[in-house]
Design a protein around this motif. Structure first.
Motif, mmCIF file in Angstrom:
data_model
loop_
_atom_site.group_PDB
_atom_site.id
_atom_site.type_symbol
_atom_site.label_atom_id
_atom_site.label_comp_id
_atom_site.label_asym_id
_atom_site.label_seq_id
_atom_site.Cartn_x
_atom_site.Cartn_y
_atom_site.Cartn_z
ATOM 1 N N ASN C 20 8.226 -0.036 -0.017
ATOM 2 C CA ASN C 20 7.320 0.788 -0.395
ATOM 3 C C ASN C 20 5.790 0.498 0.159
ATOM 4 O OD1 ASN C 20 8.697 2.923 0.588
ATOM 5 N ND2 ASN C 20 8.761 3.639 -1.428
ATOM 6 N N GLY C 209 -0.344 6.572 -10.467
ATOM 7 C CA GLY C 209 0.333 7.498 -9.073
ATOM 8 C C GLY C 209 -0.725 7.979 -8.547
ATOM 9 N N CYS C 212 -1.878 5.084 -6.432
ATOM 10 C CA CYS C 212 -0.665 4.775 -4.805
ATOM 11 C C CYS C 212 -1.154 6.130 -3.840
ATOM 12 C CB CYS C 212 0.405 5.142 -5.396
ATOM 13 S SG CYS C 212 0.671 3.903 -6.135
ATOM 14 N N ALA C 213 -1.442 7.349 -4.299
ATOM 15 C CA ALA C 213 -1.558 8.357 -3.597
ATOM 16 C C ALA C 213 -2.507 8.681 -2.459
ATOM 17 C CB ALA C 213 -1.162 10.109 -4.590
ATOM 18 N N ARG C 216 -1.523 5.552 -0.394
ATOM 19 C CA ARG C 216 -0.991 6.729 0.995
ATOM 20 C C ARG C 216 -1.736 6.219 2.099
ATOM 21 N NH1 ARG C 216 4.611 7.506 0.332
ATOM 22 N NH2 ARG C 216 5.537 6.632 -1.003
ATOM 23 N N MET D 143 6.866 7.801 12.033
ATOM 24 C CA MET D 143 5.932 8.123 12.935
ATOM 25 C C MET D 143 4.336 8.958 12.343
ATOM 26 S SD MET D 143 7.327 6.124 15.924
ATOM 27 C CE MET D 143 8.273 8.266 15.960
ATOM 28 N N ASP D 145 1.513 11.027 10.858
ATOM 29 C CA ASP D 145 0.252 10.293 10.065
ATOM 30 C C ASP D 145 0.265 11.003 8.692
ATOM 31 O OD1 ASP D 145 -1.329 9.305 12.021
ATOM 32 O OD2 ASP D 145 -1.442 11.545 12.426
ATOM 33 N N GLY D 162 9.741 9.411 0.021
ATOM 34 C CA GLY D 162 8.683 8.606 -0.524
ATOM 35 C C GLY D 162 8.867 7.336 -0.269
ATOM 36 N N GLY D 163 10.279 7.092 -1.174
ATOM 37 C CA GLY D 163 10.877 5.758 -0.847
ATOM 38 C C GLY D 163 11.043 5.161 0.640
ATOM 39 N N LEU D 164 10.804 5.907 1.493
ATOM 40 C CA LEU D 164 11.272 5.010 3.018
ATOM 41 C C LEU D 164 10.020 5.516 4.106
ATOM 42 C CD1 LEU D 164 15.032 7.395 3.719
ATOM 43 C CD2 LEU D 164 14.750 4.727 3.242
ATOM 44 N N VAL D 165 8.773 6.339 3.612
ATOM 45 C CA VAL D 165 8.118 6.040 4.136
ATOM 46 C C VAL D 165 7.417 5.915 3.663
ATOM 47 C CG1 VAL D 165 8.859 8.108 5.607
ATOM 48 C CG2 VAL D 165 7.185 8.296 4.030
ATOM 49 N N LYS D 166 5.583 4.946 4.608
ATOM 50 C CA LYS D 166 3.929 4.710 4.160
ATOM 51 C C LYS D 166 3.745 5.669 3.777
ATOM 52 C CE LYS D 166 5.431 0.028 4.648
ATOM 53 N NZ LYS D 166 5.019 -1.568 4.303
ATOM 54 N N THR D 167 3.305 5.952 4.766
ATOM 55 C CA THR D 167 2.613 7.336 4.720
ATOM 56 C C THR D 167 1.948 8.797 3.494
ATOM 57 O OG1 THR D 167 3.932 8.999 5.914
ATOM 58 C CG2 THR D 167 2.942 7.706 7.170
ATOM 59 N N PRO D 168 0.836 9.792 3.266
ATOM 60 C CA PRO D 168 1.641 10.566 2.125
ATOM 61 C C PRO D 168 2.309 11.835 2.302
ATOM 62 C CG PRO D 168 -1.238 10.230 3.732
ATOM 63 C CD PRO D 168 -0.673 9.066 4.131
ATOM 64 N N GLY D 198 2.927 7.441 -5.923
ATOM 65 C CA GLY D 198 2.431 8.311 -4.786
ATOM 66 C C GLY D 198 2.520 9.277 -3.808
ATOM 67 N N VAL D 199 3.686 9.924 -4.645
ATOM 68 C CA VAL D 199 3.994 11.405 -3.610
ATOM 69 C C VAL D 199 3.543 12.622 -4.568
ATOM 70 C CG1 VAL D 199 5.739 13.510 -3.845
ATOM 71 C CG2 VAL D 199 6.596 10.523 -3.439
ATOM 72 N N ALA E 129 15.244 6.337 -5.003
ATOM 73 C CA ALA E 129 14.230 5.635 -4.777
ATOM 74 C C ALA E 129 14.112 4.944 -3.865
ATOM 75 C CB ALA E 129 13.294 5.495 -5.428
#
Lengths: 226, 226, 226, 226, 226, 226, 226, 226
Positions: C20, C209, C212-213, C216, D143, D145, D162-168, D198-199, E129
């Protein structure tokens, strides 16, 4: 419960509340309506004053129907039975409430103070999420002898106020809020953890207790003037 | 941390504690010894007074060795650096402690009050498990302007005292006790749940905060006399 | 632990942190010094960058002695091993800390952001007990793309800031405080119970954290510009 | 409560919610029906829009009967009073719900976003006990935002996402579950303890707050485009 | 403690652990080193096998120095004293660990199973994760007779695994994590609240207990084959 | 539930309560009315005595209507079905209650003792906030063989009493109180943390259990006299 | 602390413990060694007896070196200073401990009883996971006047014993256990929730308190015989 | 909620429960009656079997009136809709319940097992306060393949049983109890803290989950036999 026991309890109950100057008060929550009526009538017959807290509208309605002289207020959930002139004190008390949902607790404090002769000045809806409102009244708050600050949720109002005034500040956490407010415990703990600079705290939703603490302060002042 | 940042912080730190009249106080717990020394020397150079709380004996020893003028007290874990005459106030403050283990917190309150000009009267080891001791001093307690009641374990002392005096009572729960005292939370909750009659509470082990609350009350009185 | 297992783990560990986009980070707390050195040397040999958090001064000293290129910062307890140019991002990040004791967490956030190419602007010691300080910088805070607000004790800073700015606000509770701060839980709950207006929260003391947020959020912005 | 005070409060209440762009919202829980109607009619008369949350079906029915223009939704327990065209924003928001019982909270978020001009895409019943469902939609989620992930019970969905996407990713714990879910606290703590990457998290069941946090992110983006 | 009492206790202690087939095990935590040595030597003299858990490296070193035959493992903090051939069982056990910090608990489970004749297959660092890692081994996991899933932080691994395999799944929460992990309680509660589909749970950090639960399952199988 | 199962359960239920001399007691809370009636009638037919606790007035009314011999008491929420002479014991038991709200629990203890042949002496409304009342009866309390002290809120009564008498003191915390009383847990913890001098405690609101503990003490005495 | 204050405290301290017949006891935990020595020497000079609890081996060693007459026991962490013959009572006390780790608390109870003239009979390692051991001694337990049952972990021993004997049972929860034992709170709550049939409970790890409760019972018996 | 969404959810809901072999189950708590009816009718039309848990008598009555084929059981609060022959398995399952109040949870487990082809043997009212009852059936319990032990209050039954049998033991804490049972948390923690010897635990009141765990064990056995 046999009758004589109940009568006995009613007597005790009022008697118990006459200590330390905080007399003639009855805490209605959890009391049965018959029990309350008996207390009220007993006070009525003796021509004394009585103040009641935590009285639901349903109970209030029954009391007023039985004793028309009795004045019930649904916002603060308190009632007054006034048969002798209330005392008058020159002390000034400021009561602040953070949000509209904190008003019932603030009003319980205000009505309690009033019963003991202190007219409080209200500053409601001055929570910290809208600082401009608090800042626009802070000069007036500063001129009072004592401040009661009521807040739920994150309970930050007393900390902010304590940083802006030099008078005693009594904080009242309320159970207002959702999820992590933990029925007021979050506000309570937040108020305590910040109170290093002399803000003291009473129990959750305890507007009555806050007013009593203020009255002790005023009482100290008065007794010294002599 | 680069030097300028640290200097900056030291400055801020003292600055932060000068608000609301509770000035010249430093909370030593968690601060590094270098940081503390820098603060003390800065105050020393300016000829001002300084009060410090939560200072362990090890730290206290280093401070005294560096700054012989500094007076450290191991019971209350506080220090004073006095370079200007302390104020003098005529208010009388009674400090009660339930057990011997509560004395450090009570002494923190006493030394704080002293720094701000109020000499407190001590009533220690007057816990409720030995009522005769409390009852033998209660008349003297009643004559004070304000009472600070310090108690750990079940925290009942302030409730009993609140029922016997009319002056303001500030309760301080301590973390003294074992098992279910929950690091002071039991005493705290016990004090809050009983405070309907106007006893207010500060944070666990917070003798400093209790003294500040008392000082606000005295301050209110004084400012009104003018 | 036999050698091959340990090597295996070291590999996995770094591997695990490269998902990520939050790659090349190692969480040092609880890791043995040998384990950490192995990770650092492996990254060193490959000429990559590495960021480490929760690294005590003792451990940091050993790391720097072994790998002089490595830059350790005792305030944030983080280290950086920079062998390739850091990225540069145009986003602006404001980091606020309520008290001096909250600075280590705030600095962890700042150093994390820096490692990923974002230089943060610091606003420290702006807690709500001294509102004037916060108000004097709020206009500058408002101009940032994102705000990280760090606070312990009663945790009210993010609520106040959230009421004054329209940008994203990420709240970080810290374990700073005594008695009823409950190791940061009071600040956490206070922040959550007030966040109705869009303030979101990360774990206690989790400066990493929070950064990181923020990253993102910046990432979302950048990826959309294309 | 006398009339003028109530009117005053109604005014304040709406006024209080117009700060920071999150205006024209009323939180109905705990408000009396008369109070709500007064607020709604006041907004109606002024031709403005209004959004309400935490409105039970019983209350919703009364509101719709009094003000037919008002649109009440029983799943999200929200209402909208639309008299002016809603704004339109190009941002894309993905809302994920772990189980069917989490849908009301997810819908509160969706309706809030909609009121402020953002149409969200729903991905419901994608909890981690049936990974195939989540994996089959993850490319579409990527995809967007911003992602709002709603989950009760063990609250693991946001960590996986959170481990699969890079967006907020904004996590919303819900009070769904039995026994040890502790009214949502288990999900809340599980979400926080894993959010190192970053979640960020909002309060339990707070779909409204999650949407506001997303709107702050979108707002930041928009304001920078200029 | 007089000698005869201590000898008595040592005897009892081993005796106590020979019930239900889980014999010859000693739990070292909290036991004094002399006490442990006496137990070990007594078993040594009798030519029996012994397994020990929760043994710190310092204690392990002393034990090995006194009894060179004894095999101590610092990762799992267990020791084995093997003087008779271990049993051999054909059952297959899969042990999963979410993160590297969960490995000690997983290894305690593996070494326990080994002592009772079951060689486990390890699948470490397969936390949720990074789903790809778990998914790449899940087919192999499915083929085992029983799964032990070890996870700290949010504790979601067993829920995901329970949704992917049909064999018994025993979940072990660990105290790994920070802030809101509450010393493992968050993981524990998360595992319990999701276990509707037949995942069962043992105490926090209890790798030994998980292995025992697996052994009971294998034992049931074996006893039925006759 | 099929009929034979239910009959079976009814039998078991009474059977289960005849152990250890505490026979012929039924705990009504949570039991369906049909189930209770079946138990009562079965006892009626056999000409035995029966005691019931936690019986709401609604249930009590149905029982009395069906079985006129049955005596229901709404204060203690207990019932008695007396068909054989009650035993008579010479032991003296003092039951103290702190406030009027603690009376139902105190009465449950009194009625339980009475059923087993011990007539208790009542000392109600002797809470510590009004010490004079307690002190005025303490000499009489001292003359009893055993003391049961019932208190809610801060639960300090048993500590004070324990300091004034030498007989066994059994403390009963009640769930009476608001905010921080935590449904009786504060009183419970306060009682436990102070009990170093030999006050023992039973569960919250458990008047029945306190009476049983007293009866065990009297029983020991009696059995020894022979 | 100045000398006169300390002397004062030492005096008070012993004084405080002479109430209610539980005299000449000092609780050493948290007391400084100088303070303890002063107390011991003062008692020594007066030729009285003294009992001390919660005394670590390090402190015990110093005490014995200074006062050779003093008898320190490292298992129970208690000391005795015997200068006058101990009383002798005919009462029989059975002390049960569930596991070996519960022995220190059981021994604290036994030594306390001994100091006041009651020789207890020990039944150790009779926890419920090995019922045969408990059942093999239960007839002997039944013949005692009072039972103290000490147990950690799940705390079930007192419930089982309470179901098998008719004499008073005093339960002592211990902090023995891991993970969910919650420092003894689980055992405490388990003991309380089951105590409907007259088992009463003292604080966690409070062997001294349990012995005092037993002594009150014996005292009641004796005083009645006259 | 619009119709198509609801239909969609109903479909998903059943679909979601068909994973891992635990198919055709619906958890009724919190679902609206219309939603449940739609699910039931859909299954009815397809000629499949369905099992439902947590269904109150009121809801059960409506279901039976609409779908007479449906079999509702008020004790376990479960329903079955059987249209195809149930499977038959040779495994033997023993279900123990400590008290009569634990029977509903035990019956939920029994009915669940029955639906999946396993007839359980019941051993109810065998709690540890009356050991003779448990001991009189323990030989029969020992002969089963798996034991489910259900207990509220102090939750000690599984520990005792785990010490007496070698087969897998699955513990189910129930929320039965008062005061300190903490809605089942005390029983849960007590069960976990003692489970070192291989007893595993499911969520509070989760009879369904316990049966599923047993079925996984049986399933493992069966799949291996081939």
């Amino acid at each position: 419960m046999d009758n004589s026991l109940l009568t006995n309890i009613a007597n005790l109950d009022v008697g118990r509340l006459t200590r330390n100057g905080f007399h003639e008060v009855v805490f209605a929550e959890g009391k049965e309506i018959d029990h309350l009526l008996r207390i009220c009538r007993s006070v009525l017959d003796q021509g004394r004053n009585l103040f009641g807290t935590r009285t639901t509208p349903d109970v209030g309605k029954v009391l007023v129907e039985s004793i028309p002289k009795l004045d019930y207020d649904p916002v603060s959930r308190t009632f007054q039975l006034i048969q002798q002139p209330l005392p008058l004190r020159s002390a000034t008390l400021a009561i602040l409430a953070a949000g509209t949902a904190d008003i019932p607790v603030a009003e319980e404090a205000r009505r309690t103070a009033q019963f003991y002769g202190v007219e409080a000045k209200r500053f409601y809806d001055v929570g910290i999420a809208g600082l401009h409102r608090l800042l626009s009244v802070i000069d007036e708050v500063r001129m009072s002898d004592c401040v009661i600050a009521v807040a739920g949720m994150e309970g930050a109002l007393p900390s902010v106020v304590g940083g802006l005034v030099k008078t005693p500040v009594i904080a009242v956490p309320t159970s207002v809020g959702y999820g992590t407010n933990m029925s007021g415990q979050t506000a309570l703990f937040a108020m305590l953890t910040r109170c290093a600079e002399g803000v003291s705290v009473v129990n959750i939703d305890n507007g009555f207790g806050a007013a009593c603490a203020a009255l002790r302060i005023f009482s100290a002042k008065t007794s010294k003037k002599v």
